[in-house]
Scaffold this active site. Structure first.
Site, mmCIF file in Angstrom:
data_model
loop_
_atom_site.group_PDB
_atom_site.id
_atom_site.type_symbol
_atom_site.label_atom_id
_atom_site.label_comp_id
_atom_site.label_asym_id
_atom_site.label_seq_id
_atom_site.Cartn_x
_atom_site.Cartn_y
_atom_site.Cartn_z
ATOM 1 N N LYS A 179 0.815 -1.195 0.000
ATOM 2 C CA LYS A 179 0.000 0.000 0.000
ATOM 3 C C LYS A 179 0.852 1.250 0.000
ATOM 4 O O LYS A 179 0.345 2.354 -0.125
ATOM 5 C CB LYS A 179 -0.898 0.005 1.244
ATOM 6 C CG LYS A 179 -1.835 -1.165 1.338
ATOM 7 C CD LYS A 179 -2.551 -1.108 2.709
ATOM 8 C CE LYS A 179 -2.550 -2.482 3.315
ATOM 9 N NZ LYS A 179 -3.059 -2.486 4.697
ATOM 10 N N GLY A 180 2.147 1.065 0.167
ATOM 11 C CA GLY A 180 3.055 2.200 0.346
ATOM 12 C C GLY A 180 3.096 3.191 -0.805
ATOM 13 O O GLY A 180 3.394 4.359 -0.618
ATOM 14 N N ASP B 36 7.387 2.976 -2.844
ATOM 15 C CA ASP B 36 7.620 3.994 -1.813
ATOM 16 C C ASP B 36 9.091 4.039 -1.423
ATOM 17 O O ASP B 36 9.694 5.098 -1.343
ATOM 18 C CB ASP B 36 6.717 3.761 -0.588
ATOM 19 C CG ASP B 36 6.799 2.346 -0.027
ATOM 20 O OD1 ASP B 36 7.485 1.480 -0.621
ATOM 21 O OD2 ASP B 36 6.156 2.090 1.007
ATOM 22 N N ASP C 30 14.581 -0.949 -0.015
ATOM 23 C CA ASP C 30 15.435 -1.192 1.146
ATOM 24 C C ASP C 30 16.371 -2.366 0.850
ATOM 25 O O ASP C 30 17.448 -2.170 0.280
ATOM 26 C CB ASP C 30 14.522 -1.453 2.357
ATOM 27 C CG ASP C 30 15.282 -1.646 3.658
ATOM 28 O OD1 ASP C 30 16.480 -1.341 3.705
ATOM 29 O OD2 ASP C 30 14.668 -2.112 4.640
ATOM 30 N N ASP D 160 4.453 3.009 6.346
ATOM 31 C CA ASP D 160 3.787 2.687 7.615
ATOM 32 C C ASP D 160 4.740 2.135 8.659
ATOM 33 O O ASP D 160 5.816 1.618 8.345
ATOM 34 C CB ASP D 160 2.703 1.633 7.381
ATOM 35 C CG ASP D 160 3.296 0.240 7.147
ATOM 36 O OD1 ASP D 160 4.064 0.092 6.173
ATOM 37 O OD2 ASP D 160 3.032 -0.671 7.943
ATOM 38 N N ARG E 66 0.567 6.124 7.542
ATOM 39 C CA ARG E 66 0.633 6.311 6.084
ATOM 40 C C ARG E 66 0.057 7.658 5.671
ATOM 41 O O ARG E 66 0.390 8.194 4.623
ATOM 42 C CB ARG E 66 -0.178 5.222 5.370
ATOM 43 C CG ARG E 66 0.369 3.810 5.515
ATOM 44 C CD ARG E 66 -0.382 2.873 4.577
ATOM 45 N NE ARG E 66 -0.210 1.464 4.921
ATOM 46 C CZ ARG E 66 0.810 0.715 4.526
ATOM 47 N NH1 ARG E 66 1.768 1.229 3.780
ATOM 48 N NH2 ARG E 66 0.889 -0.551 4.861
HETATM 49 P P1 IMP Z 1 12.632 -4.370 0.429
HETATM 50 O O1 IMP Z 1 12.080 -5.632 -0.174
HETATM 51 O O2 IMP Z 1 13.429 -4.645 1.664
HETATM 52 O O3 IMP Z 1 13.362 -3.500 -0.536
HETATM 53 O O4 IMP Z 1 11.408 -3.633 1.046
HETATM 54 C C1 IMP Z 1 10.665 -2.756 0.417
HETATM 55 C C2 IMP Z 1 9.417 -2.537 1.240
HETATM 56 O O5 IMP Z 1 9.686 -2.568 2.659
HETATM 57 C C3 IMP Z 1 8.902 -1.155 0.978
HETATM 58 O O6 IMP Z 1 8.021 -1.146 -0.100
HETATM 59 C C4 IMP Z 1 8.240 -0.807 2.288
HETATM 60 O O7 IMP Z 1 6.908 -1.266 2.269
HETATM 61 C C5 IMP Z 1 9.022 -1.545 3.334
HETATM 62 N N1 IMP Z 1 10.014 -0.653 3.976
HETATM 63 C C6 IMP Z 1 11.347 -0.634 3.824
HETATM 64 N N2 IMP Z 1 11.928 0.334 4.550
HETATM 65 C C7 IMP Z 1 10.920 0.976 5.181
HETATM 66 C C8 IMP Z 1 10.868 2.110 6.066
HETATM 67 O O8 IMP Z 1 11.871 2.765 6.413
HETATM 68 N N3 IMP Z 1 9.627 2.459 6.496
HETATM 69 C C9 IMP Z 1 8.491 1.796 6.132
HETATM 70 N N4 IMP Z 1 8.503 0.756 5.290
HETATM 71 C C10 IMP Z 1 9.701 0.328 4.827
HETATM 72 MG MG MG Z 2 6.067 -1.212 -0.241
#
Ligand code: IMP
Ligand code: MG
Length: 180
Positions: free
Chosen positions: A43-44, A100, A103, A159, A165
């Protein structure tokens, strides 16, 4: 009030608007005549997606995927599941994923592969935030709003346990919020 839980406003509403317009202008140029499909990751993506597409002056379609990789805590897992899939057939289409924050990169890497396997003509990504220090797998993000440090951010779609959000800016929570 939710604003009281914020230690620091990291990116203001105004800064986000300026950056979104900049990204939209670049997308206008790069996707001219390509009729792209913009795919938001729920939902981000929602706040960013709405502000971005208003400023993109192209024929485009939108669709959404709901992908779980985070489970609403500050811990990321490498498991990515698709909870809601696309309705649009992306075969032969130019796809732009709207995120959004990137990471670890697990989410994006998996989704890029899924979309390419379905025969997309091209797959690129626009993310409001990029947290390169969190990266566990290599993944390319073509359009980045802001490169951020290794913190946990909330607001403007992001979130903490499904809340915050609706903040109009990106902020960092007060440490005591995590022990509630
Ligand atoms: P990844 O798969 O680790 O790259 O994660 C991406 C998803 O993790 C993003 O779309 C967010 O939903 C969540 N996420 C990563 N870092 C943050 C943060 O600092 N705050 C909130 N959500 C995060
Ligand atoms: Mg996300």
């Amino acid at each position: 009030m939710i604003h009281d839980d914020i230690k620091k406003i990291y990116i203001t509403e105004e800064e986000i608007q300026v950056k979104t317009l900049e990204l939209a202008k670049q997308i206008n140029v790069d996707y001219d005549n390509k009729r792209p499909v913009l795919i938001g990751l729920l939902k981000g993506c929602t706040n960013f997606m709405m502000d971005l597409i208003k400023r993109v002056d192209l024929y485009l379609e939108t669709d959404y995927m709901d992908v779980t990789s985070y489970h609403g805590t500050t811990q990321s897992s490498g498991i990515v599941t698709i909870d809601r899939d696309l309705k649009v057939d992306i075969k032969g289409r130019h796809v732009l994923i709207v995120e959004d924050i990137v990471d670890t990169g697990f989410t994006l890497k998996k989704i890029i592969k899924v979309l390419k396997d379905r025969g997309a003509a091209s797959v690129k990504t626009v993310s409001l935030l990029d947290k390169p220090s969190g990266r566990k797998v290599e993944v390319s993000v073509e359009y980045i709003g802001f490169t951020v440090e290794n913190e946990f951010f909330v607001g403007y779609g992001l979130d903490y346990r499904e809340e915050y959000r609706n903040l109009p800016y990106v902020g960092i929570l007060k440490p005591e919020v995590y022990s509630k």
